[in-house]
Motif scaffolding. Structure first.
Motif, PDB file in Angstrom:
ATOM      1  N   THR A 154       0.816  -1.219   0.000  1.00 46.78           N
ATOM      2  CA  THR A 154       0.000   0.000   0.000  1.00 46.78           C
ATOM      3  C   THR A 154       0.846   1.264   0.000  1.00 46.78           C
ATOM      4  N   LYS A 155       2.133   1.130   0.246  1.00 42.87           N
ATOM      5  CA  LYS A 155       2.985   2.312   0.275  1.00 42.87           C
ATOM      6  C   LYS A 155       4.447   1.910   0.076  1.00 42.87           C
ATOM      7  N   VAL A 156       5.178   2.725  -0.691  1.00 38.80           N
ATOM      8  CA  VAL A 156       6.638   2.586  -0.736  1.00 38.80           C
ATOM      9  C   VAL A 156       7.203   3.956  -0.432  1.00 38.80           C
ATOM     10  N   GLU A 157       8.184   4.012   0.422  1.00 36.73           N
ATOM     11  CA  GLU A 157       8.811   5.290   0.765  1.00 36.73           C
ATOM     12  C   GLU A 157      10.296   5.237   0.448  1.00 36.73           C
ATOM     13  N   VAL A 158      10.812   6.424   0.106  1.00 39.90           N
ATOM     14  CA  VAL A 158      12.221   6.541  -0.244  1.00 39.90           C
ATOM     15  C   VAL A 158      12.859   7.554   0.693  1.00 39.90           C
ATOM     16  N   GLN A 159      14.057   7.269   1.087  1.00 39.34           N
ATOM     17  CA  GLN A 159      14.803   8.212   1.916  1.00 39.34           C
ATOM     18  C   GLN A 159      16.121   8.517   1.218  1.00 39.34           C
ATOM     19  N   ILE A 160      16.419   9.809   1.054  1.00 40.62           N
ATOM     20  CA  ILE A 160      17.695  10.207   0.471  1.00 40.62           C
ATOM     21  C   ILE A 160      18.585  10.698   1.609  1.00 40.62           C
ATOM     22  N   GLY A 210      27.536  14.958  -5.848  1.00 39.93           N
ATOM     23  CA  GLY A 210      28.139  14.365  -4.654  1.00 39.93           C
ATOM     24  C   GLY A 210      27.639  12.953  -4.436  1.00 39.93           C
ATOM     25  N   PRO A 211      28.185  12.302  -3.420  1.00 42.13           N
ATOM     26  CA  PRO A 211      27.715  10.947  -3.100  1.00 42.13           C
ATOM     27  C   PRO A 211      26.401  11.000  -2.327  1.00 42.13           C
ATOM     28  N   HIS A 212      25.491  10.092  -2.644  1.00 44.04           N
ATOM     29  CA  HIS A 212      24.202  10.063  -1.939  1.00 44.04           C
ATOM     30  C   HIS A 212      23.795   8.630  -1.621  1.00 44.04           C
ATOM     31  N   TYR A 213      23.038   8.538  -0.543  1.00 44.31           N
ATOM     32  CA  TYR A 213      22.526   7.228  -0.135  1.00 44.31           C
ATOM     33  C   TYR A 213      21.028   7.176  -0.370  1.00 44.31           C
ATOM     34  N   ILE A 214      20.567   6.079  -0.988  1.00 46.12           N
ATOM     35  CA  ILE A 214      19.138   5.896  -1.242  1.00 46.12           C
ATOM     36  C   ILE A 214      18.657   4.694  -0.438  1.00 46.12           C
ATOM     37  N   LYS A 215      17.557   4.875   0.257  1.00 44.62           N
ATOM     38  CA  LYS A 215      16.953   3.749   0.986  1.00 44.62           C
ATOM     39  C   LYS A 215      15.499   3.650   0.572  1.00 44.62           C
ATOM     40  N   ALA A 216      14.950   2.444   0.659  1.00 42.06           N
ATOM     41  CA  ALA A 216      13.524   2.274   0.358  1.00 42.06           C
ATOM     42  C   ALA A 216      12.926   1.280   1.333  1.00 42.06           C
ATOM     43  N   ARG A 217      11.633   1.485   1.609  1.00 44.18           N
ATOM     44  CA  ARG A 217      10.908   0.525   2.456  1.00 44.18           C
ATOM     45  C   ARG A 217       9.449   0.511   2.017  1.00 44.18           C
ATOM     46  N   ALA A 218       8.795  -0.595   2.257  1.00 43.71           N
ATOM     47  CA  ALA A 218       7.406  -0.747   1.818  1.00 43.71           C
ATOM     48  C   ALA A 218       6.502  -0.931   3.020  1.00 43.71           C
ATOM     49  N   THR A 219       5.218  -0.669   2.799  1.00 43.42           N
ATOM     50  CA  THR A 219       4.205  -0.953   3.812  1.00 43.42           C
ATOM     51  C   THR A 219       3.218  -1.926   3.177  1.00 43.42           C
TER      52      THR A 219
END
Ligand SMILES: Nc1nc2c(c(=O)[nH]1)N[C@H]1C(S)=C(S)[C@@H](COP(=O)(O)O)O[C@H]1N2
Ligand SMILES: [Mo]
Length: 550
Positions: free
Chosen positions: A474-480, A511-520
């Motif tokens: 029902t949801k996917v979220e991304v964090q930069i 620049g360097p970046h970190y990507i994270k993802a999580r689902a609900t």
């Protein structure tokens, strides 16, 4: 003949090595490279090639799983501790079988060298070694599931042929006059003592090797020709299901370019199994036995399946060995008979809580009985994406159970369903340290950009696939970096038993970046950030990747 024969080769080697100590140089090196020990090792390797290739050739007339290499490899797989299996899949992915074959080739090569040298120095000991190896292979062959004792014949003939080849080559070594003062009983073993040159030995070895190559290739071609299962599969006409799959809604595909196709083509569908040679079962011969805690034991033929009330649906499969962010998952349209209907025919008894499904080659999976009876439509599938099931994916019939990892549900080449209790029997991987049950964990996967990718600054499309079969996403979220969790755009959901894709537009700064993802998932539960290894019941944690924006 009063000297023990074992001493002679040593003396002989001393004579060869002597000059090496006095004046080391090229001349000596070349002598040592073709010294008796090396040539004997070579003879051993050629003889091993004869064993395997003759067994392969004769094996074309027997069960494919009964050829020495396949049987040895399969036995090795069955005894592989789970940490090693895990390591192999993590390191080699779906190439784990290639890695196994390379490892086996190296082991066989080394053993063959040793046996060649032993046979040269003490023939009886060499024979004993070869027979011991033959016995080990025969044991591996006849203990394979679904293999008949007669299937040992190719290995037995191969071993005898290998011994003859070894004797042939070693005799040439004994007769060789090139080693100085060969007045030993080694030479006496070839009483007529016609001088054999190095060249003659190499010629003999070459002929042996060539004959092996021809036998092996012939065996391969012969088994391919004899197998008409692949052809029968090609010509199988899939019946129309009583309940066809609902049309795939528009917009299931992620808007981010480069995300995996929503339907996985059969050729790209991940393959995980313990089968070193794909079982070949003809649909005519196939039979499913349903027994155990049931009122009526039943047997189902392929025709019974074709005639049943068929269903069709898209279901995403996932492997428990899939690491966070990994690609051991796929989505296909399956056609088959509801297992619920099969169970109704058999009538499960009071107290049963599990169905142990077994494949022709001895893999087994433990699936909760109620999961096979509820409305998630677990099926005995024989169609995959409008084609007959590919051989590697379980032809003629496999199980497809929405919501459970493959190791406890997706039995390919299935031939037996035993209605039983979790308390009474254990499945293949459970016996090897994995869990007895395996509901699929909620997972969001980032597919673009790739980990460690370099991307241009500006708008970058992040995208991927998420799954929580039977609960839905029902949801996917991304964090930069360590910013806020932001909702991604979800693609259309086809059903709760299929994966769901997503995309996220990111204004990327250099620049360097970190990507994270999580689902609900559909129950409102957010994917856990608790890291877990695949063993025993599936990996968890949030995928995190680094990209460089330029
Ligand atoms: N006969 C048999 N079926 C099997 C297996 C196996 O080793 N042998 N592996 C299972 C596992 S662990 C998974 S993840 C799925 C993979 O199915 P696929 O190869 O069609 O993707 O098959 C399952 N069915
Ligand atoms: Mo798996």
């Amino acid at each position: 003949m009063d000297k023990p024969s074992t001493q002679t080769p040593r003396a002989e080697e001393l004579r060869i090595e002597k000059p090496a100590r006095k004046r080391p140089g090229q001349h000596t090196a070349s002598k040592r490279l073709t010294g008796p020990t090396v040539l004997a090792a070579l003879a051993g390797v050629a003889a091993a090639a004869v064993v395997l290739s003759v067994a392969e050739l004769i094996g074309a007339f027997f069960t494919a799983r009964a050829t020495p290499v396949i049987a040895l490899g399969s036995t090795f797989i069955d005894f592989t501790p789970s940490w090693l299996k895990d390591f192999a899949i993590a390191t080699f992915g779906t190439n784990d079988k290639v890695a196994l074959f390379v490892g086996m080739a190296v082991t066989i090569l080394l053993l063959a060298c040793v046996l060649g040298v032993v046979a040269y120095r003490k023939w009886a000991l060499g024979v004993a070694g070869v027979l011991l190896m033959g016995a080990v292979i025969v044991t591996a062959v006849v203990t394979r599931s679904g293999v008949k004792p007669l299937d040992a014949i190719p290995t037995v003939i191969g071993t005898v042929a290998g011994l003859i080849a070894l004797r042939f080559l070693v005799t040439r070594l004994w007769r060789m006059q090139v080693w100085p003062n060969l007045d030993s009983d080694l030479a006496a073993k070839a009483p007529d003592r016609p001088a054999t040159s190095r060249r003659a030995f190499f010629a003999a070895t070459g002929v042996t090797a060539a004959a092996s190559a021809i036998a092996a290739t012939g065996g391969r071609l012969l088994s391919a020709a004899r197998s008409n299962v692949a052809q029968a599969r090609e010509s199988l006409q899939l019946p129309t299901p009583a309940k066809p799959a609902p049309a795939v809604p528009a917009g299931v595909q992620s808007k981010a370019p480069g995300v995996t196709p929503w339907v996985t083509p059969n050729n790209d569908f991940y393959r995980i199994d313990t089968a070193l040679s794909v079982p070949e079962i003809s649909a005519q011969d196939w039979e499913l036995r349903v027994h155990g805690l049931v009122d009526r034991e039943i047997r189902l033929s392929f025709q019974d399946l074709l005639d049943a009330n068929l269903i069709e649906s898209h279901v995403s499969l996932t492997c428990v060995s899939n690491p966070v962010g990994g690609n051991l998952a796929g989505n296909a349209k399956w056609l088959g008979m509801p297992i619920r209907d099969v169970l109704t025919m058999a009538g499960p008894q009071e107290g049963a809580d599990m169905v142990l499904s077994t494949s022709i080659d001895g893999f087994s999976a433990s699936t909760p009985l109620e999961v096979l009876q509820d409305d998630r439509d677990a099926m005995l599938a024989f169609g995959m994406n409008d084609e007959a099931l590919p051989l590697e994916h379980g032809y003629p019939v496999r199980m497809v159970v929405p919501g459970l990892y493959g190791f406890v549900s997706a039995t390919k080449w299935v031939v037996d369903l035993e209605v039983t209790r979790f308390a009474d029997s254990q499945a293949y991987w459970t016996q090897r340290g994995w869990s007895e049950r395996g509901p699929i964990k909620t997972m969001a996967r980032v597919e673009v950009p790739k980990s460690f990718a370099k991307v241009p600054a500006g708008r970058v499309a992040i995208g991927g696939t998420a799954w929580a079969q039977t609960r839905g996403i029902t949801k996917v979220e991304v964090q930069i970096d360590n910013g806020p969790w932001t909702e991604a755009v979800l693609s259309t959901e086809a059903s709760v038993v299929t994966w769901r894709q997503w995309s996220f537009d990111w204004e990327a700064t250099p620049g360097p970046h970190y990507i994270k993802a999580r689902a609900t998932d559909g129950t409102g539960e957010v994917q856990t950030d608790q890291r877990a290894d695949p063993v025993p019941d599936g990996a968890s944690g949030w995928q995190s990747l680094m990209v460089t924006v330029e």
